[in-house]
Design an enzyme around this catalytic site. Structure first.
Site, PDB file in Angstrom:
ATOM      1  N   SER A 143       1.025  -1.046  -0.007  1.00 54.03           N
ATOM      2  CA  SER A 143       0.045  -0.275   0.424  1.00 54.03           C
ATOM      3  C   SER A 143       0.766   1.559   0.067  1.00 54.03           C
ATOM      4  O   SER A 143       2.326   1.077   0.503  1.00 54.03           O
ATOM      5  CB  SER A 143      -1.179   0.204   1.262  1.00 54.03           C
ATOM      6  OG  SER A 143      -1.600   1.050   1.531  1.00 54.03           O
ATOM      7  N   TYR A 156      -2.099  -1.038  10.972  1.00 50.53           N
ATOM      8  CA  TYR A 156      -2.130  -1.436   9.095  1.00 50.53           C
ATOM      9  C   TYR A 156      -0.615  -0.768   8.414  1.00 50.53           C
ATOM     10  O   TYR A 156      -0.241  -1.087   7.982  1.00 50.53           O
ATOM     11  CB  TYR A 156      -3.455  -0.752   8.437  1.00 50.53           C
ATOM     12  CG  TYR A 156      -3.613  -0.492   6.999  1.00 50.53           C
ATOM     13  CD1 TYR A 156      -4.191  -1.581   6.139  1.00 50.53           C
ATOM     14  CD2 TYR A 156      -3.472   0.250   6.150  1.00 50.53           C
ATOM     15  CE1 TYR A 156      -4.103  -1.501   4.696  1.00 50.53           C
ATOM     16  CE2 TYR A 156      -3.062   0.203   4.823  1.00 50.53           C
ATOM     17  CZ  TYR A 156      -3.726  -0.965   4.095  1.00 50.53           C
ATOM     18  OH  TYR A 156      -4.304  -1.019   2.437  1.00 50.53           O
TER      19      TYR A 156
END
Ligand code: NAD
Length: 267
Positions: A143, A156
């Site tokens: 990401s 995350y």
């Protein structure tokens, strides 16, 4: 000639979203596709039919839960029992947003397990077999949050930074395997910004609520904050980049983290 004819690909978390978008592109290019994810019978059957329809000569589906390392071991032995894999895409992931002091500890454990540890457990098993054949492609769907941080995403961001780091380590370990002709064994990460999938729906909803529930305005608000292109990606965009990473021409592209973020990390 289809680009992935004769190749077999395992894509984790591919019953929907980005993983499914990658599976669609791989199927179109003639790969045998191993789908994986958590889903009910109807979603499994719909995903399987679509992938067959697009041209995959063989489609299999596995539903092992990636929170459990023993289940991942079983997944890998079940997948490898019916043949080698040439391409491994570690895509499955979840999100939970909350300030660190309010983050439920069990969400930390789940996100680290699914978004980071699962890629270790699959690569550990898949890579030696790829090395024996002189060809292998591992694509870790990280990401933009593997490269930079945002508030309220501690697990995350930690998992995705970890995935980017692990991608580099493993790429170094396999860098000199195979040859230009065989294609070598490469390990790379793709780092998307905002991609239109269910994963970001609750974040879109929070923004839409600011505009009386107008979803399009909510998306525009989300994008205006960090993604300069002001465009969402769609799963097939990520699929096409994954396809490029599978070609022999990329034998020297390894250990990279490719941002697909409309300029987010260029700022
Ligand atoms: P999604 O929620 O649509 O799909 C996630 C997939 O992971 C599903 O198929 C689900 O079944 C699977 N999965 C979740 N928990 C699992 C578990 N415990 N065991 C097995 N499978 C499990 O999400 P997405 O947006 O397609 O995300 C795919 C990847 O892309 C994730 O790693 C995510 O972090 C990453 N990503 C997404 C975006 C975005 O904007 N959507 C941006 C950057 C990175």
């Amino acid at each position: 000639m289809k680009q992935l004819a004769g190749k077999r690909a395992l894509i984790t978390g591919s019953l929907r979203g980005i993983g499914f978008g990658i599976a669609e592109v791989f199927a179109r290019e003639g790969a045998e596709v191993v789908l994986h994810g958590l889903g009910d019978e109807a979603s499994i059957s719909a995903a399987t039919s679509r992938i067959k329809e697009l041209g995959a000569p063989k489609v299999e589906v596995f539903t092992h839960d990636l929170r459990d390392s023993k289940a991942i071991e079983l997944l890998m032995s079940d997948v490898l029992a019916s043949g080698a894999i040439d391409i491994l895409v570690n895509n499955a992931g979840i999100q939970h947003t909350a300030p660190t002091a309010e983050m439920p500890p069990e969400k930390w454990d789940e996100i680290i397990a699914i978004n980071l540890s699962s890629a270790f457990h699959t690569m550990r098993v898949a890579l030696p077999k790829m090395a024996e054949r002189g060809f292998g492609r591992v694509i870790n769907i990280a990401s933009v949050h593997g490269l930079v941080a945002s508030v309220a995403k501690a697990p995350y961001v930690a998992a995705k930074h970890g995935l980017v780091g692990m991608t580099k380590v493993v790429a170094l370990e396999y860098a000199n395997v195979g040859s230009r002709e065989s294609g070598g064994v490469t390990i790379n990460a793709i780092c998307p910004g905002w991609v239109e999938t269910a994963l970001i729906e609750s974040q879109i909803q929070v923004r839409a609520d600011k505009f009386g529930g107008d979803r399009n305005q909510g998306i525009a608000d989300l994008l205006s904050e960090k993604q300069p292109s002001k465009r969402l990606s769609v799963p097939s965009d990520i699929g096409e980049i994954a396809l490029w990473l599978c070609s022999n021409a990329t034998h020297n592209v390894t250990g990279t983290s490719i941002p697909v973020d409309g300029g987010w990390t260029a700022q």
